[in-house]
Design a protein around this motif. Structure first.
Motif, PDB file in Angstrom:
ATOM      1  N   SER A  87     -16.212 -26.511  18.078  1.00 39.35           N
ATOM      2  CA  SER A  87     -17.336 -25.964  17.061  1.00 39.35           C
ATOM      3  C   SER A  87     -16.872 -24.454  16.818  1.00 39.35           C
ATOM      4  O   SER A  87     -17.191 -24.004  15.568  1.00 39.35           O
ATOM      5  CB  SER A  87     -18.465 -26.147  17.853  1.00 39.35           C
TER       6      SER A  87
ATOM      7  N   THR B 256     -18.909 -33.533  11.528  1.00 40.09           N
ATOM      8  CA  THR B 256     -19.404 -32.691  12.217  1.00 40.09           C
ATOM      9  C   THR B 256     -19.628 -31.200  11.499  1.00 40.09           C
ATOM     10  O   THR B 256     -20.555 -30.735  11.528  1.00 40.09           O
ATOM     11  CB  THR B 256     -18.325 -32.369  13.553  1.00 40.09           C
TER      12      THR B 256
ATOM     13  N   ILE C 177     -14.327 -37.703  12.091  1.00 38.11           N
ATOM     14  CA  ILE C 177     -15.057 -37.118  13.287  1.00 38.11           C
ATOM     15  C   ILE C 177     -15.254 -35.378  12.988  1.00 38.11           C
ATOM     16  O   ILE C 177     -16.053 -34.752  13.023  1.00 38.11           O
ATOM     17  CB  ILE C 177     -14.479 -37.388  14.619  1.00 38.11           C
TER      18      ILE C 177
ATOM     19  N   ILE D  39     -17.518 -31.306  19.819  1.00 38.30           N
ATOM     20  CA  ILE D  39     -18.532 -30.486  19.899  1.00 38.30           C
ATOM     21  C   ILE D  39     -18.317 -29.415  20.824  1.00 38.30           C
ATOM     22  O   ILE D  39     -19.195 -28.303  20.963  1.00 38.30           O
ATOM     23  CB  ILE D  39     -19.904 -31.261  19.779  1.00 38.30           C
TER      24      ILE D  39
ATOM     25  N   MET E 204     -15.315 -36.771  20.124  1.00 35.98           N
ATOM     26  CA  MET E 204     -16.494 -36.297  19.631  1.00 35.98           C
ATOM     27  C   MET E 204     -17.001 -35.249  20.376  1.00 35.98           C
ATOM     28  O   MET E 204     -17.549 -34.032  20.427  1.00 35.98           O
ATOM     29  CB  MET E 204     -17.631 -37.178  19.127  1.00 35.98           C
TER      30      MET E 204
ATOM     31  N   LEU F  73     -26.112 -34.378  19.486  1.00 37.87           N
ATOM     32  CA  LEU F  73     -24.954 -35.104  19.163  1.00 37.87           C
ATOM     33  C   LEU F  73     -24.245 -35.802  20.269  1.00 37.87           C
ATOM     34  O   LEU F  73     -23.907 -36.928  20.233  1.00 37.87           O
ATOM     35  CB  LEU F  73     -23.813 -34.445  18.554  1.00 37.87           C
TER      36      LEU F  73
ATOM     37  N   GLN G  93     -25.804 -29.718  18.856  1.00 37.61           N
ATOM     38  CA  GLN G  93     -24.791 -30.185  19.926  1.00 37.61           C
ATOM     39  C   GLN G  93     -25.518 -31.140  21.063  1.00 37.61           C
ATOM     40  O   GLN G  93     -24.769 -31.959  21.302  1.00 37.61           O
ATOM     41  CB  GLN G  93     -24.313 -29.036  20.294  1.00 37.61           C
TER      42      GLN G  93
ATOM     43  N   TYR H 177     -22.902 -29.134  10.378  1.00 43.44           N
ATOM     44  CA  TYR H 177     -23.225 -27.729  10.416  1.00 43.44           C
ATOM     45  C   TYR H 177     -23.589 -26.963   9.255  1.00 43.44           C
ATOM     46  O   TYR H 177     -24.489 -26.383   9.243  1.00 43.44           O
ATOM     47  CB  TYR H 177     -22.026 -27.108  10.986  1.00 43.44           C
TER      48      TYR H 177
END
Length: 544
Positions: free
Chosen positions: A112, A188, A184, A108, A104, A215, A212, A192
């Motif tokens: 991302s 995510t 995951i 991120i 993770m 998270l 972010q 978003y």
């Protein structure tokens, strides 16, 4: 174009993609192009290393794959956990906690920009391609690399699991790794989608960065909670069910081993096992359903409308006059401040580290809270954990030389700059003021609330040591003018090793402070010494 083995495997699931409305042949072609481009250049999101342009074999290979050896070494820490015995709920919850934390964090910070990429539309949407096909292709693109990363991290543990626990254990482990990766990536993307729905313009870009950070904090806290699910007494590990454990994702993936292999039909384990399968599937269904909404709202990232903030500019100018000694320093201080504030790709890479800097100083305090209580902690030297907010510094120093607008670095050659020292000092001071100092001030206030005003002088010494740490990190990393290189040349493997070495330097500064704190006047003497050392270091270290 090259035929990739990952796409040959993906062909086995052609029926599924067509069933959910994805044009598989077009999605496959998009992925083939993306994977081919990945082997010819080094995209930011994939964190690859530099390649020799004149070597065709090298050009046809993806250097991200070649860097996975480092993650394999890191993943070796899971081998003893697999070998512990047959307390599967404990062992596998811990392993999946480690995997989710590391994956993770990588997603991120490094991936991302792939999920939020809007450049594809300019080319692909001029062709007969629907938004669902494009966005599923982007998600699968990320999933492929996350799966490679996961196999590198868990590969040795997977091999060990066959030897220690047998083939059925291995199959469950492998299937859950696939489900975990899907969960995951998709969760995510759904986060978003949610923030894209409710925010717009510049505020949207800021919210994405705050998410972010959030998270990063959540996964760090959840990783810590995994260990608190179990009571360890005389090496015996017992599990005590609580209602809040249903929100701890790693335990979902640990429970199926108990249910299937040990025939433990505890109601909690059955529910955890069901969540490990059902939640990823529901997440995938929701993602596919909301893809059109995601694609429409993604265009908001093109909205650059923002009102001028004169007060903010005046504040930055006032601060620059205080912390910078020359006009050149002030110019680059302002320039770097604007980069930190406005460049989205830079923030996507750096801001996750802010979350870890915020939460890590408190984690060790909470670890001791159960056994010692607030009174003993307040009387101890646990306040020195505030040094952990400096884990942001290696990332800042490493990322200082990169920019999405690196081609504008020609400006350095035409400006009448007397020496490069002012460039580095102005940029680093901007990073310190903009990112490090706000975190340090907030945490110092909280720490003084916990430990009292007695630690005020210690906090001054911590700040002085962190200023020296900035210089040390700069001296021990590769040099390049700020924002003068493309993210594509970032050598991730070397950066991870460099960061581990720099953390040892931070540990040395912490040890010096701890030793000084044992003497009544040691901290005051150390403050005087550090003021002199910092002054010399900041004057001499940047002359290159």
């Amino acid at each position: 174009m090259k035929e990739f083995k990952t796409l040959i495997v993906l062909d086995k699931f052609k029926g599924f993609f067509e069933a959910v409305g994805v044009d598989y042949s077009i999605m496959r072609k998009i992925l083939q192009v993306k994977l081919t481009m990945d082997s010819r250049r080094v995209p930011t999101a994939l964190g690859n290393s530099r390649k020799k342009a004149d070597d065709q074999d090298e050009e046809d290979s993806n250097s991200f794959i070649k860097s996975l050896w480092l993650y394999m070494i890191l993943g070796a820490i899971m081998i003893p956990i697999v070998m512990l015995g047959e307390n599967y709920i404990f062992q596998m919850s811990l392993i999946f906690g480690i995997l989710i934390f590391m994956l993770m964090s990588t997603l991120i910070s490094d991936f991302s920009s792939v999920l939020l990429d809007i450049r594809d539309k300019n080319i692909i949407f001029t062709k007969p391609v629907d938004s669902k096909t494009l966005n599923v292709a982007k998600a699968i693109h990320v999933f492929i690399y996350m799966l490679f990363l996961t196999v590198a991290l868990a590969g040795l543990a997977l091999i060990t699991s066959i030897i220690k626990h047998g083939i059925l254990f291995f199959i469950i482990f492998l299937l859950e790794i696939i489900l975990m990766n899907l969960f995951i990536v998709v969760i995510t993307a759904l986060i978003y989608i949610l923030i894209l729905k409710f925010f717009d313009g510049e505020k949207l870009k800021d919210i994405i960065n705050y998410v972010q950070i959030g998270l990063s904090i959540v996964i760090a806290v959840e990783y810590q909670l995994v260990g608190r699910l179990f009571n360890i007494v005389h090496i015996n590990v017992t599990f005590v069910p609580k209602w809040w454990q249903y929100f701890i994702v790693p335990i979902w993936f640990g429970a199926p081993f108990e249910v299937i292999l040990k025939k433990n039909y505890n109601t909690n384990f059955i529910i955890f096992s069901a969540l490990a399968v059902i939640i990823p599937i529901i997440s995938i269904a929701l993602y596919i359903k909301f893809i059109p909404v995601f694609e429409r709202n993604l265009q908001k990232l093109n909205n650059n409308t923002s009102r001028g903030k004169k007060d903010s500019k005046r504040l930055i100018n006032a601060i620059s006059k205080i912390v910078c000694l020359t006009k050149e320093e002030r110019s680059f201080f302002t320039f770097a401040t604007n980069i930190v504030k406005n460049e989205r790709e830079f923030k996507l890479k750096v801001y996750p580290s802010l979350g870890f800097s915020i939460i890590f100083p408190f984690i060790f305090i909470f670890n001791d809270l159960r056994s010692k209580g607030w009174s003993k902690i307040a009387a101890s030297k646990m306040y020195l954990t505030i040094y952990l907010c400096a884990i942001l510094i290696p990332t800042l120093i490493t990322m200082m030389k990169f920019s999405g607008k690196y081609k504008a670095a020609w400006i350095y050659k035409v400006l009448p700059i007397k020496e490069t020292a002012s460039i580095f000092k102005g940029t680093l001071k901007a990073f310190i003021i903009k990112l490090l100092i706000p975190i340090f001030i907030v945490e110092s206030i909280i720490f003084m609330g916990i430990f009292g005003l007695r630690i005020f002088d210690d906090l001054i010494l911590v700040l002085l040591n962190m200023l020296l740490y900035v210089v040390l990190c700069f001296k021990f990393t590769k040099k390049a003018l700020p924002f003068s290189q493309s993210y594509e040349v970032a050598q991730q493997g070397e950066e991870v090793l460099s960061t581990l070495g720099l953390m040892m330097l931070l540990g040395a500064l912490w040890l010096i402070h701890y030793v000084c704190a044992l003497n009544s006047y040691g901290v005051y003497m150390c403050i005087l010494v550090m003021i002199s050392i910092d002054a010399i270091a900041w004057r001499k270290a940047f002359v290159i």
